[in-house]
Enzyme design. Structure first.
Site, short mmCIF file in Angstrom:
data_model
loop_
_atom_site.label_atom_id
_atom_site.label_comp_id
_atom_site.label_asym_id
_atom_site.label_seq_id
_atom_site.Cartn_x
_atom_site.Cartn_y
_atom_site.Cartn_z
CG ASP A 247 15.56 49.96 -58.98
OD1 ASP A 247 16.49 49.48 -58.29
OD2 ASP A 247 14.43 49.44 -59.06
O1 MRU Z 1 12.43 47.93 -54.06
P1 MRU Z 1 12.67 46.79 -55.01
O2 MRU Z 1 12.68 45.45 -54.37
O3 MRU Z 1 11.76 46.86 -56.22
O4 MRU Z 1 14.14 47.08 -55.53
C1 MRU Z 1 14.72 46.21 -56.46
C2 MRU Z 1 16.10 46.58 -56.82
O5 MRU Z 1 16.65 47.57 -56.38
C3 MRU Z 1 16.77 45.73 -57.85
O6 MRU Z 1 18.15 45.65 -57.61
C4 MRU Z 1 16.54 46.34 -59.24
O7 MRU Z 1 15.20 46.65 -59.44
C5 MRU Z 1 17.00 45.43 -60.32
S1 MRU Z 1 15.95 44.01 -60.52
C6 MRU Z 1 16.53 43.16 -61.85
#
Ligand code: MRU
Length: 359
Positions: A247
């Site tokens: 993220d």
């Molecule tokens: O809370 P989320 O489902 O948005 O978290 C997603 C993640 O942590 C993913 O691993 C990250 O965003 C990478 S997506 C290519």
């Protein structure tokens, strides 16, 4: 055809409501910035790249239908900037929306100053800018898949590899193909993937609901494990590497990703298994020096205490529900896979700065 989280044509944006998967595939219309913000906040769409793409396309769609700016470029510019700031507030940890806001904010300002600029042309160029994100993300993900797969195969020296992954980083989290799941897809396409283990990813079950769904859909050989089985899986199942998404990757390589990533990296190091982060440069934030500076989103307690609206936790218990954790860079033993190549955490800042300056 692979799964589509986002369906877009000029003037119309639809997202696959990921809260309903895998039971129901329902596309919902997003016609405004407000609806985009709500869908992101409620996690109908999630995954760092998809959040930014849907945010910016929700703005493009609203702009397209709004039309009448009474020839006022400053009104339009302010509307774009206010909308972008609002969209950034929906989910704070993933940097992609914040970076898109900064870049599009700068772009709109420059375009407004151009000779011959009109409100109509400005509107058109903002819409086109947002639309270009779809193709770029898909292209970046294919490069990530290729770089990550080749790097692992070279390092592992095995005919076929076994990969463990966490959360959902596939077509559902991006414009398509995926990041960590893109590497898995590439390995599979090369005929070099023996098996994938995907974690359930509590508390929100992105692994069990979404990654498992994508793996079955793509007919990739895979097994679902509970998060608490990860160390045992590493010990017993000849795991060649762990691949996760991100993220936010900061300048020293520290990486915020779905909660549980940190403990996977510790377990991988203990077992001598390379640990990779796969993320486009749009998920990197070189303005922060280290992971301690990343704001970690906290989600509602019901996401931990309830499953499908049914309370499973004892009433009265306190809850801490951070959506992400930060993995220190020294645990990223495989490297950071970007669209420009695979880098050791210490190389990332220079490599990205050089790559961006060539663009
Ligand atoms: O809370 P989320 O489902 O948005 O978290 C997603 C993640 O942590 C993913 O691993 C990250 O965003 C990478 S997506 C290519």
């Amino acid at each position: 055809m692979s799964l589509e989280a986002i369906r877009y044509r000029r003037g119309s944006l639809q997202i696959l409501n990921q809260l309903l998967l895998p039971q129901q595939s329902l596309y919902e219309e997003i016609g405004s910035v407000q609806q985009g913000w709500e869908a992101i906040r409620a996690m109908k769409v999630r995954g760092a790249p998809a959040i930014a793409i849907v945010g910016c396309l929700s703005l493009a769609v609203e702009l397209y239908h709004k039309g009448n700016w009474e020839q006022s470029m400053s009104k339009l510019e302010n509307f774009v900037l206010d909308s972008l700031n609002y969209l950034v507030s929906a989910r704070p940890t993933a940097v992609n929306m914040a970076r898109a806001a900064q870049e599009l904010g700068h772009f709109v300002h420059q375009e407004a100053k151009r000779d011959g600029a009109t409100a109509e042309r400005l509107q058109e160029s903002v819409i086109s800018w947002a639309e270009a994100m779809l193709d770029k993300d898909l292209k970046d993900n294919r490069s990530i898949g290729e770089h990550g797969a080749r790097h692992l195969l070279q390092q592992a020296g095995q005919d076929k590899v076994i990969v463990l992954t966490h959360c959902n980083t596939g077509s559902l989290a991006t414009a398509g193909y995926g990041t960590a799941l893109g590497v898995i897809r590439s390995l599979h396409a090369m005929g070099r993937l023996e098996h994938v283990y995907c974690t359930e990813t509590r508390p929100y079950n992105q692994g069990a609901r979404l990654t498992a769904y994508e793996l079955v859909y793509e007919q990739i050989p895979a097994t679902l494990i509970a998060d608490s089985m990860a160390s045992f899986t590493m010990k017993e199942k000849q795991v060649s590497a762990v691949f996760v998404g991100a993220d936010r990757v900061v300048a020293n390589g520290d990486t915020a990703n779905k909660v549980g990533t940190y403990q996977l990296a510790i377990a991988a190091k203990h077992h001598g298994i390379p640990f990779y982060v796969a993320a486009p440069s749009s998920s990197c934030d070189l303005s922060l020096e280290h992971g301690g500076q990343i704001v970690i989103e906290e989600r509602p307690s019901q996401e931990l205490t309830d499953i499908n609206g049914v309370r499973v936790a004892a009433p009265g218990i306190g809850v801490w529900n951070p959506a992400f954790d930060v993995t220190p860079h020294d645990l990223l033993t495989g490297g950071i896979v970007t669209e420009f190549g695979v880098f050791a955490p210490a190389e990332l800042q220079v490599a990205l700065t050089q790559a961006m300056s060539k663009k």
